[in-house]
Write a protein that holds these residues in place. Structure first.
Motif, PDB file in Angstrom:
ATOM      1  N   ARG A   4     -40.172 -10.626 -36.245  1.00  0.00           N
ATOM      2  CA  ARG A   4     -41.409 -10.743 -37.018  1.00  0.00           C
ATOM      3  C   ARG A   4     -42.582 -11.201 -36.143  1.00  0.00           C
ATOM      4  O   ARG A   4     -43.738 -10.978 -36.499  1.00  0.00           O
ATOM      5  N   ALA A   5     -42.279 -11.841 -35.043  1.00  0.00           N
ATOM      6  CA  ALA A   5     -43.347 -12.326 -34.161  1.00  0.00           C
ATOM      7  C   ALA A   5     -43.982 -11.196 -33.355  1.00  0.00           C
ATOM      8  O   ALA A   5     -45.043 -11.378 -32.766  1.00  0.00           O
ATOM      9  N   VAL A   6     -43.349 -10.020 -33.321  1.00  0.00           N
ATOM     10  CA  VAL A   6     -43.892  -8.889 -32.562  1.00  0.00           C
ATOM     11  C   VAL A   6     -44.976  -8.205 -33.393  1.00  0.00           C
ATOM     12  O   VAL A   6     -44.709  -7.759 -34.517  1.00  0.00           O
ATOM     13  N   PRO A   7     -46.191  -8.100 -32.877  1.00  0.00           N
ATOM     14  CA  PRO A   7     -47.257  -7.414 -33.633  1.00  0.00           C
ATOM     15  C   PRO A   7     -46.878  -5.962 -33.931  1.00  0.00           C
ATOM     16  O   PRO A   7     -46.193  -5.312 -33.139  1.00  0.00           O
ATOM     17  N   THR A   8     -47.323  -5.468 -35.051  1.00  0.00           N
ATOM     18  CA  THR A   8     -46.960  -4.120 -35.474  1.00  0.00           C
ATOM     19  C   THR A   8     -47.408  -3.068 -34.471  1.00  0.00           C
ATOM     20  O   THR A   8     -46.654  -2.136 -34.152  1.00  0.00           O
ATOM     21  N   ALA A   9     -48.621  -3.213 -33.963  1.00  0.00           N
ATOM     22  CA  ALA A   9     -49.122  -2.224 -32.997  1.00  0.00           C
ATOM     23  C   ALA A   9     -48.256  -2.192 -31.745  1.00  0.00           C
ATOM     24  O   ALA A   9     -47.943  -1.110 -31.214  1.00  0.00           O
ATOM     25  N   LEU A  10     -47.853  -3.370 -31.269  1.00  0.00           N
ATOM     26  CA  LEU A  10     -47.000  -3.434 -30.076  1.00  0.00           C
ATOM     27  C   LEU A  10     -45.618  -2.869 -30.373  1.00  0.00           C
ATOM     28  O   LEU A  10     -45.034  -2.157 -29.545  1.00  0.00           O
ATOM     29  N   ALA A  11     -45.077  -3.180 -31.555  1.00  0.00           N
ATOM     30  CA  ALA A  11     -43.756  -2.672 -31.936  1.00  0.00           C
ATOM     31  C   ALA A  11     -43.752  -1.145 -31.968  1.00  0.00           C
ATOM     32  O   ALA A  11     -42.813  -0.503 -31.479  1.00  0.00           O
ATOM     33  N   LEU A  12     -44.789  -0.552 -32.537  1.00  0.00           N
ATOM     34  CA  LEU A  12     -44.887   0.906 -32.584  1.00  0.00           C
ATOM     35  C   LEU A  12     -45.011   1.494 -31.178  1.00  0.00           C
ATOM     36  O   LEU A  12     -44.412   2.527 -30.869  1.00  0.00           O
ATOM     37  N   GLN A  13     -45.766   0.817 -30.321  1.00  0.00           N
ATOM     38  CA  GLN A  13     -45.938   1.290 -28.949  1.00  0.00           C
ATOM     39  C   GLN A  13     -44.626   1.240 -28.183  1.00  0.00           C
ATOM     40  O   GLN A  13     -44.280   2.182 -27.446  1.00  0.00           O
ATOM     41  N   LEU A  14     -43.876   0.155 -28.356  1.00  0.00           N
ATOM     42  CA  LEU A  14     -42.603   0.014 -27.648  1.00  0.00           C
ATOM     43  C   LEU A  14     -41.593   1.048 -28.119  1.00  0.00           C
ATOM     44  O   LEU A  14     -40.861   1.639 -27.308  1.00  0.00           O
ATOM     45  N   LEU A  15     -41.541   1.264 -29.436  1.00  0.00           N
ATOM     46  CA  LEU A  15     -40.613   2.269 -29.958  1.00  0.00           C
ATOM     47  C   LEU A  15     -40.948   3.658 -29.431  1.00  0.00           C
ATOM     48  O   LEU A  15     -40.067   4.426 -29.049  1.00  0.00           O
ATOM     49  N   LYS A  16     -42.213   3.987 -29.415  1.00  0.00           N
ATOM     50  CA  LYS A  16     -42.636   5.297 -28.913  1.00  0.00           C
ATOM     51  C   LYS A  16     -42.269   5.459 -27.450  1.00  0.00           C
ATOM     52  O   LYS A  16     -41.798   6.522 -27.017  1.00  0.00           O
ATOM     53  N   LEU A  17     -42.466   4.388 -26.667  1.00  0.00           N
ATOM     54  CA  LEU A  17     -42.168   4.441 -25.237  1.00  0.00           C
ATOM     55  C   LEU A  17     -40.688   4.657 -24.982  1.00  0.00           C
ATOM     56  O   LEU A  17     -40.297   5.573 -24.246  1.00  0.00           O
ATOM     57  N   TYR A  18     -39.842   3.840 -25.601  1.00  0.00           N
ATOM     58  CA  TYR A  18     -38.410   3.890 -25.283  1.00  0.00           C
ATOM     59  C   TYR A  18     -37.670   4.991 -26.018  1.00  0.00           C
ATOM     60  O   TYR A  18     -36.626   5.451 -25.541  1.00  0.00           O
ATOM     61  N   GLU A  19     -38.176   5.423 -27.162  1.00  0.00           N
ATOM     62  CA  GLU A  19     -37.570   6.590 -27.803  1.00  0.00           C
ATOM     63  C   GLU A  19     -37.816   7.827 -26.951  1.00  0.00           C
ATOM     64  O   GLU A  19     -36.973   8.721 -26.875  1.00  0.00           O
ATOM     65  N   GLY A  20     -38.966   7.870 -26.293  1.00  0.00           N
ATOM     66  CA  GLY A  20     -39.258   9.005 -25.419  1.00  0.00           C
ATOM     67  C   GLY A  20     -38.350   9.065 -24.208  1.00  0.00           C
ATOM     68  O   GLY A  20     -38.098  10.129 -23.650  1.00  0.00           O
ATOM     69  N   ARG A  21     -37.844   7.908 -23.793  1.00  0.00           N
ATOM     70  CA  ARG A  21     -36.956   7.853 -22.629  1.00  0.00           C
ATOM     71  C   ARG A  21     -35.478   7.849 -23.013  1.00  0.00           C
ATOM     72  O   ARG A  21     -34.608   7.822 -22.143  1.00  0.00           O
ATOM     73  N   ALA A  22     -35.201   7.847 -24.304  1.00  0.00           N
ATOM     74  CA  ALA A  22     -33.816   7.696 -24.762  1.00  0.00           C
ATOM     75  C   ALA A  22     -32.916   8.817 -24.246  1.00  0.00           C
ATOM     76  O   ALA A  22     -31.781   8.574 -23.827  1.00  0.00           O
ATOM     77  N   ALA A  23     -33.394  10.050 -24.279  1.00  0.00           N
ATOM     78  CA  ALA A  23     -32.569  11.176 -23.846  1.00  0.00           C
ATOM     79  C   ALA A  23     -32.225  11.071 -22.365  1.00  0.00           C
ATOM     80  O   ALA A  23     -31.074  11.262 -21.962  1.00  0.00           O
ATOM     81  N   LYS A  24     -33.213  10.728 -21.540  1.00  0.00           N
ATOM     82  CA  LYS A  24     -32.963  10.588 -20.107  1.00  0.00           C
ATOM     83  C   LYS A  24     -32.030   9.409 -19.821  1.00  0.00           C
ATOM     84  O   LYS A  24     -31.160   9.479 -18.951  1.00  0.00           O
ATOM     85  N   ALA A  25     -32.229   8.327 -20.550  1.00  0.00           N
ATOM     86  CA  ALA A  25     -31.372   7.160 -20.350  1.00  0.00           C
ATOM     87  C   ALA A  25     -29.928   7.452 -20.723  1.00  0.00           C
ATOM     88  O   ALA A  25     -28.986   7.014 -20.049  1.00  0.00           O
ATOM     89  N   ALA A  26     -29.731   8.217 -21.804  1.00  0.00           N
ATOM     90  CA  ALA A  26     -28.375   8.567 -22.229  1.00  0.00           C
ATOM     91  C   ALA A  26     -27.692   9.434 -21.183  1.00  0.00           C
ATOM     92  O   ALA A  26     -26.505   9.274 -20.895  1.00  0.00           O
ATOM     93  N   ALA A  27     -28.435  10.365 -20.595  1.00  0.00           N
ATOM     94  CA  ALA A  27     -27.863  11.223 -19.566  1.00  0.00           C
ATOM     95  C   ALA A  27     -27.484  10.426 -18.330  1.00  0.00           C
ATOM     96  O   ALA A  27     -26.432  10.639 -17.718  1.00  0.00           O
TER      97      ALA A  27
END
Length: 203
Positions: A143-166
């Protein structure tokens, strides 16, 4: 001095040939030592040693454990480093990700934190500020994570998820402490169960 020698036909041999024959005769003489061939130095500046590969710095085990626990909750590398007292070691993270064991824990922590962060954002969208007080440390940190930052982090790491899994699939299998893994699994299941209860499920 030029040595004049006779050839097999009795004639004097020319100067250079005579010298060549004399050198050959001396080389073939018993006990004669031949000069070692000259060695060639590799190209480049003399005296300069080849640069050694830089090894990534090791962290104390306690701080490394704190870092991965925090990363598995908040999905934020900078916040995890700060919590572990490694705020000035951000460069180490990217150097150590070449290590298979570190890389595996890195991907696992980010995978868990993406799930938790997505659930937290879902609760915010559904309930807004009409939620009870956090019941544990994990809820409080999310809850301490601001919403804007949370959305930014999710977008960043979801974009790298496929490469990380490989990359994780290609890395050697790393055996983890089964007790620690089960404790983390129970903790995550309890959090998901509580979230399901709040959504109107049976827990």
């Amino acid at each position: 001095m030029v040595i004049m020698r006779r050839g097999e036909d009795g004639r004097f041999l020319p100067g250079p040939a005579a010298n060549d024959n004399a050198a050959a005769a001396n080389d073939d003489a018993p006990g004669a030592t031949k000069a070692a061939p000259a060695t060639r130095r590799p190209a480049g500046k003399a005296g300069r040693a080849a640069p050694k590969a830089k090894r990534a710095a090791k962290w104390p085990k306690e701080k490394e454990a704190i870092f991965f626990r925090e990363l598995s909750i908040v999905c934020n590398v900078s916040a995890a480093l700060k919590a572990a007292g490694l705020g000035r070691r951000s460069r180490d993270v990217y150097e150590r990700r070449s290590d298979a064991a570190f890389r595996a824990r890195w991907e696992e922590a980010l995978s868990e934190s993406r799930v938790l962060m997505a659930l937290e954002l879902h609760e915010r969208a559904r309930f807004g500020d009409q939620r009870p007080e956090p019941e544990n440390e994990i809820e409080a940190k999310l809850r301490a994570v601001p919403t804007a930052l949370a959305l930014q982090l999710l977008k960043l790491y979801e974009g790298r998820a496929a490469k990380a899994a490989a990359a994780a699939a290609a890395a050697p299998v790393v055996r983890r402490d089964p007790e620690r893994r089960m404790a983390e699994r129970r903790e995550l299941e309890a959090l998901l169960s509580e979230f399901n209860r709040r959504m109107g499920g049976n827990g």
